[in-house]
Design a protein around this motif. Structure first.
Motif, mmCIF file in Angstrom:
data_model
loop_
_atom_site.group_PDB
_atom_site.id
_atom_site.type_symbol
_atom_site.label_atom_id
_atom_site.label_comp_id
_atom_site.label_asym_id
_atom_site.label_seq_id
_atom_site.Cartn_x
_atom_site.Cartn_y
_atom_site.Cartn_z
ATOM 1 N N ARG A 1 -56.535 106.940 49.071
ATOM 2 C CA ARG A 1 -57.096 105.717 49.658
ATOM 3 C C ARG A 1 -56.005 105.030 50.457
ATOM 4 O O ARG A 1 -54.821 105.327 50.302
ATOM 5 C CB ARG A 1 -57.640 104.791 48.559
ATOM 6 N N TYR B 1 -65.544 112.076 52.330
ATOM 7 C CA TYR B 1 -64.615 110.933 52.315
ATOM 8 C C TYR B 1 -63.180 111.344 51.979
ATOM 9 O O TYR B 1 -62.267 110.530 52.050
ATOM 10 C CB TYR B 1 -65.072 109.910 51.247
ATOM 11 N N GLN C 1 -69.611 109.619 41.827
ATOM 12 C CA GLN C 1 -69.393 109.033 43.169
ATOM 13 C C GLN C 1 -70.517 108.108 43.604
ATOM 14 O O GLN C 1 -70.253 107.013 44.085
ATOM 15 C CB GLN C 1 -69.130 110.092 44.248
ATOM 16 N N ASP D 1 -65.839 108.651 38.340
ATOM 17 C CA ASP D 1 -65.338 107.969 39.540
ATOM 18 C C ASP D 1 -66.543 107.572 40.387
ATOM 19 O O ASP D 1 -67.496 108.353 40.511
ATOM 20 C CB ASP D 1 -64.493 108.926 40.413
ATOM 21 N N LYS E 1 -63.715 100.951 46.655
ATOM 22 C CA LYS E 1 -64.396 100.705 47.916
ATOM 23 C C LYS E 1 -64.077 101.881 48.822
ATOM 24 O O LYS E 1 -62.923 102.311 48.876
ATOM 25 C CB LYS E 1 -63.831 99.436 48.567
ATOM 26 N N SER F 1 -62.753 103.891 51.697
ATOM 27 C CA SER F 1 -61.758 103.566 52.716
ATOM 28 C C SER F 1 -61.600 104.763 53.656
ATOM 29 O O SER F 1 -61.529 105.916 53.213
ATOM 30 C CB SER F 1 -60.447 103.120 52.047
HETATM 31 N N1 5AD Z 1 -62.294 106.044 49.727
HETATM 32 C C1 5AD Z 1 -62.516 105.569 48.487
HETATM 33 N N2 5AD Z 1 -62.393 106.309 47.384
HETATM 34 C C2 5AD Z 1 -62.016 107.591 47.514
HETATM 35 N N3 5AD Z 1 -61.806 108.557 46.600
HETATM 36 C C3 5AD Z 1 -61.438 109.673 47.265
HETATM 37 N N4 5AD Z 1 -61.410 109.458 48.589
HETATM 38 C C4 5AD Z 1 -61.767 108.155 48.774
HETATM 39 C C5 5AD Z 1 -61.929 107.336 49.923
HETATM 40 N N5 5AD Z 1 -61.723 107.786 51.145
HETATM 41 C C6 5AD Z 1 -61.991 108.367 45.173
HETATM 42 C C7 5AD Z 1 -63.078 109.308 44.617
HETATM 43 C C8 5AD Z 1 -62.252 110.319 43.868
HETATM 44 C C9 5AD Z 1 -61.094 109.500 43.399
HETATM 45 C C10 5AD Z 1 -59.892 110.271 42.969
HETATM 46 O O1 5AD Z 1 -60.786 108.681 44.506
HETATM 47 O O2 5AD Z 1 -63.876 108.554 43.737
HETATM 48 O O3 5AD Z 1 -62.971 110.910 42.795
#
Ligand code: 5AD
Ligand code: SF4
Length: 456
Positions: free
Chosen positions: A48, A166, A269, A307, A339, A341
């Protein structure tokens, strides 16, 4: 040489830092406090935006020290190093080494060469075609149950092939590479022989272990079976799991092996099928709930954590409500929620419409409020029950006659236990021992208990 490691991010990074610490110690280097070190190593996370920004500000803090003392330099490892690479050399003149997740195996030697003056700067950023075995470094570093040589992580794979819309991980950690199962089992056996009682198998997506060439035809279920059979191992855990890849044999394992702890981190997620599709998760909520059902059948006391992402592009109030409903339906003991990102290069960067940051912040707060109330209910139900707590260290808060110890129950919940041991002046050392405990109180996120029997 005195070094200091700062670690950001996931358990893979924590484990990598532990390995690097031991590899440097075996070369005669000493881990030192922030004020005394000459070599500063940052093991970074770019999953993130926030942790990534933190990396830059933490590295910036070394600038004055490096200006005063020419021996001082910084090495940057992990996901941000992989992503930014040599860019670090331009941004910070005192960064002399960058290494990615596959480059870490060569980091100790590279650091030695830099200190010896034979390398000015080095970049270890290549992805390897197969899992690269690292030099064995079994001794544990001090300061925790890991320090007592009782708890260990074992990496079973590197990288990820899933490309969730993401996620930056497939770009920073590369393609999935399973380690040879014999090497995994051998390392686990050696750890248990050296006194380790709890092993956590680590990988970005452990359920797809063996689906690449490296697994030598052994599935994750097969690997789990071999590790669970190691005599002398008390607790076995694994993380992280992708719901689309969890095999029936892995679900069944929770009912079969006593050593396999009754807990599973299963990232959902989102509770909305539309969002799951946009996120490219390749399962539906229905499929996920089927797994939860099967897990509870195999192991009725299983504890689930997850998560969650709020504010993914296109998320409506109804989509978000579906996530809240799923949270309540599964009844997670705890969850990590974020959130959305934007991360450079991921598919979701180009997805529209973006959710207003204020709306996302408000959804995150609502989600966490609901989770807190579920967590409280889960913890309250445990008051009066008996369990075994594996002691990891002293509690942060002390007071009263007996010392207070921090440990975990089989499901991984934190339990603080007040207990005298050994009757001697310093109350003896319970670190690395299992203590029979009665739960006496539920706090907001943790449990309190009292010892009821002889530690073992
Ligand atoms: N934005 C927000 N949360 C993210 N995660 C992974 N990439 C992003 C992103 N771009 C979160 C997911 C993952 C955890 C390790 O981080 O929930 O399971
Ligand atoms: Fe990222 Fe998805 Fe791979 Fe997990 S499974 S590391 S969320 S791409």
């Amino acid at each position: 040489m005195k070094f200091h490691i700062t670690t950001f991010g996931c358990q893979m990074n924590v484990h990598d830092s532990q390995w690097l610490t031991r590899a440097l110690e075996s070369r005669g280097w000493q881990e030192a406090g922030e004020d005394e070190a000459l070599v500063y190593i940052f093991n970074t996370c770019s999953v993130r935006d926030k942790p990534e920004q933190k990396v830059y500000s933490e590295i910036g803090r070394i600038a004055a020290h490096a200006r005063r003392d020419p021996r001082v330099f910084v090495a940057v490892g992990g996901c941000v190093a992989q992503q930014i690479g040599r860019g670090f050399f331009e941004r910070f003149p005192f960064v002399r080494l960058v290494f990615g997740s596959d480059g870490i195996a060569g980091a100790p030697n590279a650091l030695e060469r830099i200190v010896a003056g034979s390398d000015e700067r080095a970049a270890l950023l290549d992805f390897m075609p197969a899992y690269e075995e690292r030099e064995a470094a079994l001794e544990q570093s001090a300061g925790s149950a890991a320090g007592s040589g009782r708890q260990a992580f074992v990496t079973i794979m590197q990288g990820c092939d899933n490309f969730c819309a993401y996620c930056i991980v497939p770009y920073t950690r590369g393609r999935q590479k399973s380690r040879h199962p014999d090497a995994v089992v051998e390392e686990c056996r050696a750890l248990v022989d050296s006194g380790v009682r709890e092993i956590t198998l680590l990988g970005q997506n452990v359920n797809s272990f063996g689906m690449d060439k490296g697994g030598a035809g052994v599935s994750f279920g097969g690997l789990l079976r071999q590790v669970a059979a190691i005599k002398g191992l008390d607790r076995l855990r694994f993380t992280t799991s992708h719901p689309k890849d969890i095999a029936p044999e892995v679900i069944a394992a929770f009912g079969e092996f006593e050593t396999l702890c009754p807990s599973l981190h299963l990232p959902l997620q989102s509770g909305s099928d539309a969002m799951l599709k946009a996120m490219r998760r390749r399962y539906t909520l229905g499929h996920y709930m089927g797994i939860v059902e099967a897990l509870k059948q195999a192991r009725p006391d299983i504890v689930l954590t997850t998560d969650l992402i709020v504010g993914f592009p296109g998320e409506t109030e109804a989509d978000f409500q579906a996530t809240l409903d799923a949270l309540a339906a599964v009844g997670y003991d705890s969850s990590f929620s974020f959130k959305y990102s934007d991360r450079p290069g991921v598919a979701a960067v180009n997805m529209e419409p973006k959710v207003d940051p204020q709306v996302a912040a408000e959804r995150l707060m609502r989600l966490q409020t609901l989770q807190n109330s579920i967590t409280r209910k889960c913890l309250k139900m445990l008051v009066g029950t008996e369990t075994d707590v594996f002691v990891e260290g002293l509690s942060r808060i002390q007071g009263g006659d007996a010392p207070s110890w921090k440990g975990r129950d089989p499901a991984g919940r934190v339990v603080n236990v007040r207990m005298e041991y050994g009757g001697c002046e310093d109350a003896g050392d319970l670190v690395g021992m299992m203590v029979p405990v009665r739960i006496t109180e539920a706090k907001k996120y943790t449990l309190m208990g009292e010892g009821t029997g002889t530690p073992w």
